[in-house]
Design an enzyme around this catalytic site. Structure first.
Site, PDB file in Angstrom:
ATOM      1  N   CYS A 136       0.864  -1.179   0.000  1.00 29.03           N
ATOM      2  CA  CYS A 136       0.000   0.000   0.000  1.00 29.03           C
ATOM      3  C   CYS A 136       0.901   1.229   0.000  1.00 29.03           C
ATOM      4  O   CYS A 136       1.940   1.218  -0.646  1.00 29.03           O
ATOM      5  CB  CYS A 136      -0.949  -0.024   1.199  1.00 29.03           C
ATOM      6  SG  CYS A 136      -0.115  -0.065   2.797  1.00 29.03           S
ATOM      7  N   LYS A 137       0.552   2.253   0.744  1.00 30.80           N
ATOM      8  CA  LYS A 137       1.397   3.438   0.793  1.00 30.80           C
ATOM      9  C   LYS A 137       2.483   3.297   1.851  1.00 30.80           C
ATOM     10  O   LYS A 137       3.634   3.612   1.604  1.00 30.80           O
ATOM     11  CB  LYS A 137       0.558   4.687   1.072  1.00 30.80           C
ATOM     12  CG  LYS A 137       1.380   5.956   1.129  1.00 30.80           C
ATOM     13  CD  LYS A 137       0.523   7.179   1.377  1.00 30.80           C
ATOM     14  CE  LYS A 137       1.394   8.424   1.452  1.00 30.80           C
ATOM     15  NZ  LYS A 137       0.579   9.616   1.757  1.00 30.80           N
TER      16      LYS A 137
END
Length: 173
Positions: free
Chosen positions: A134-135
């Site tokens: 993800c981030k």
């Protein structure tokens, strides 16, 4: 580590202490809590990052592992970006597919045809390894846990995720 009983006892002692004191105490900051050892420990426990451990039985990947995966793709492994579509469109790791975990948390539990109708791509087969990023590593950890609950046996997480990938100069699309 303080037991639940000690924390509850400290909380009730603090409530009694607070009721008898003349000046207000702000509960938001650990520095304003009276010097009661159990309360200090309770305040420390409340600051734990609960997502900091990988989902059980998931494999951890680092930058070099993902770089090798991108440079030499394997049919038996699928890289999954669990960020939202707008984040994905702004840039992603080559060969990754997008399954947004925040807006589609039930995606890996859907039947194959419903998954494809909703997301516009085939559902990853359960016999392949799925590697999530993800981030910053929080949503990927949730996705890995969901995958394990959904029957996937080979589950991995790139905990450095997008921030680590771009910081280290990984290729993007």
């Amino acid at each position: 580590m303080a037991s639940k009983r000690a924390i509850l006892s400290a909380s009730s002692q603090f409530s009694m202490f607070r009721a008898h004191q003349s000046r207000p105490v702000l509960l938001e900051s650990p520095r304003t809590i009276p010097a009661v050892p159990q309360l200090k420990r309770a305040a420390q426990l409340s600051q734990v990052r609960w997502h900091s451990q990988p989902a059980s039985n998931s494999k951890r990947y680092d930058f070099q592992d993902i770089k090798s995966m991108v440079d030499s793709p394997s049919e038996g492994r699928i890289l999954i970006d669990v960020r939202e579509p707008s984040e994905f469109k702004a840039g992603f790791i080559p060969s990754a597919i997008n399954i947004p975990i925040s807006s589609q948390p039930d995606a890996l539990f859907l039947p194959d045809d419903e998954f494809e109708d909703r997301l516009g791509l085939p559902k990853p087969p359960k016999d392949k390894e799925v590697v999530f990023y993800c981030k910053a590593g929080v949503r990927s950890s949730s996705a890995a846990a969901f995958a394990l609950q959904g029957g996937y046996q080979k589950v991995g997480e790139y905990r450095g995720s997008w921030l680590d990938w771009t910081k280290q100069g990984g290729k993007t699309q």
